[in-house]
Design a protein around this motif. Structure first.
Motif, PDB file in Angstrom:
ATOM      1  N   SER A   1      -6.915   4.248  -1.487  1.00 49.38           N
ATOM      2  CA  SER A   1      -7.264   5.105  -0.352  1.00 49.38           C
ATOM      3  C   SER A   1      -6.010   5.546   0.394  1.00 49.38           C
ATOM      4  O   SER A   1      -5.866   6.719   0.766  1.00 49.38           O
ATOM      5  CB  SER A   1      -8.206   4.363   0.588  1.00 49.38           C
ATOM      6  N   ASP A   2      -5.080   4.595   0.604  1.00 47.30           N
ATOM      7  CA  ASP A   2      -3.822   4.938   1.285  1.00 47.30           C
ATOM      8  C   ASP A   2      -3.030   5.967   0.481  1.00 47.30           C
ATOM      9  O   ASP A   2      -2.466   6.915   1.038  1.00 47.30           O
ATOM     10  CB  ASP A   2      -2.972   3.678   1.488  1.00 47.30           C
TER      11      ASP A   2
ATOM     12  N   LEU B   1      -8.410  -0.187  -1.246  1.00 48.18           N
ATOM     13  CA  LEU B   1      -7.720   0.128   0.007  1.00 48.18           C
ATOM     14  C   LEU B   1      -6.371   0.799  -0.274  1.00 48.18           C
ATOM     15  O   LEU B   1      -6.004   1.784   0.374  1.00 48.18           O
ATOM     16  CB  LEU B   1      -7.511  -1.141   0.827  1.00 48.18           C
ATOM     17  N   LYS B   2      -5.653   0.265  -1.267  1.00 51.13           N
ATOM     18  CA  LYS B   2      -4.348   0.847  -1.589  1.00 51.13           C
ATOM     19  C   LYS B   2      -4.525   2.244  -2.190  1.00 51.13           C
ATOM     20  O   LYS B   2      -3.750   3.164  -1.899  1.00 51.13           O
ATOM     21  CB  LYS B   2      -3.586  -0.063  -2.553  1.00 51.13           C
TER      22      LYS B   2
ATOM     23  N   ARG C   1      -8.850  -4.819  -2.596  1.00 49.62           N
ATOM     24  CA  ARG C   1      -7.469  -4.507  -2.216  1.00 49.62           C
ATOM     25  C   ARG C   1      -6.988  -3.247  -2.922  1.00 49.62           C
ATOM     26  O   ARG C   1      -6.293  -2.405  -2.342  1.00 49.62           O
ATOM     27  CB  ARG C   1      -6.553  -5.681  -2.556  1.00 49.62           C
TER      28      ARG C   1
END
Length: 324
Positions: free
Chosen positions: A175-176, A172-173, A169
């Motif tokens: 990456s954002d 992913l964050k 998680r």
């Protein structure tokens, strides 16, 4: 052209008027350009006023002699046919008149030259200020991003060491957030909604890292759908909450509030508890505030409010900026 038509019509002799003005305007132009490109910068700009007056008088005398002799040789033996009474060359009246013509020409063109130079210099200065401001703003943003990603990677490293299930998680964050910082903040403004999402991603990562040591609330008042702000404006304030607020406390609580006022301003309020015995707390916050205030000044001049205060072991920050 004006003098050619004027005197040619007045005396009904356009040929004489053409020859006379062609000669006198050409000689006058030489006098003018010698003054504005040689005498003026060499003496006036160097504050050598007495030397300027001396050399200008010499130049004016040369102008008079050349003008008078060329008129006598090429155009008319009467060096001043426009006069109501015959005038002799080198007479006092004739010298005064030609000197005044030369001074008038020099004064007029020098005024135009100085005015055009002032306009050009003002535009150049404005362009330089704009470039300098843009460069400084980019520098301030570049100082924010590496620090931010360094902290985030440290958080990810800590989770990976513990083999936390939150690691995917966080990736992913992260990456954002990298996509936002690298591709969406290149311009001078971004959507407030995206900025808030960016802040939430950062807070979520810190919550994963510090588990139950972090509590946060965010309140939004007003319609923010179309509101745009300078990018990465609030993140440094939020980062300070974690950087300094977690020292010496078991749990940190962060309150964040965004509010659109009726006078079309955005108010940002931030509060976090901290250890009042940490002597570096106020000092470190002060350094961050100075950098942020510099960026705000570059962006909004004096059209913003930034206040901070510490009371009851709580750090409070208030920022008010115009909505773009």
């Amino acid at each position: 052209m004006l003098n050619f038509i004027r005197w040619g019509s007045y005396y009904q002799d356009y040929w004489y008027s053409f020859k006379s003005n062609l000669l006198t305007v050409t000689i006058g132009a030489v006098l003018v350009y010698v003054n504005i490109y040689f005498l003026f910068p060499k003496f006036i700009l160097n504050k050598k006023y007495a030397s300027y007056i001396l050399y200008f008088f010499i130049t004016l005398s040369i102008f008079y002699v050349v003008r008078t002799e060329l008129i006598y040789a090429l155009i008319n033996e009467n060096v001043w046919p426009e006069s109501e009474t015959p005038q002799n060359a080198y007479s006092f009246n004739h010298i005064i008149v030609v000197f005044m013509i030369g001074i008038y020409d020099v004064a007029l063109v020098t005024m135009l030259k100085l005015t055009s130079d002032w306009i050009f210099e003002r535009k150049r200065t404005e362009r330089l200020k704009e470039v300098q401001m843009r460069t400084e703003l980019n520098l301030l943003k570049s100082q924010i991003q590496p620090h931010f990603f360094f902290n985030t990677l440290n958080s990810l490293y800590a989770l990976a060491i513990d083999k936390s299930e939150d690691t995917p998680r966080v990736i992913l964050k992260l990456s954002d957030m990298m996509q936002y910082a690298l591709y969406e903040v290149k311009g001078s403004k971004v959507s407030l909604l995206k900025e808030i999402n960016h802040i939430n991603n950062y807070i979520d990562i810190e919550k994963m890292r510090f588990s139950d040591r972090i509590e946060s609330d965010m309140n939004i008042t007003g319609d923010i759908d179309d509101v745009e702000i300078p990018p990465l404006l609030f993140l440094s304030f939020v980062e300070n909450c974690f950087k300094h607020g977690l020292k010496g406390v078991d749990k940190i609580h962060i309150d964040i509030c965004f509010e659109i006022t009726n006078d079309n301003y955005l108010e940002f309020k931030l509060a976090n508890n901290f250890n009042s015995n940490d002597t570096d707390q106020e000092k470190n916050h002060g350094i961050g505030i100075m950098n942020s205030e510099r960026r705000l000044t570059l962006l909004f001049d004096n059209d913003f409010v930034l206040n901070t205060k510490i009371e009851d072991n709580t750090y409070n920050l208030f920022l008010k900026i115009p909505v773009l």
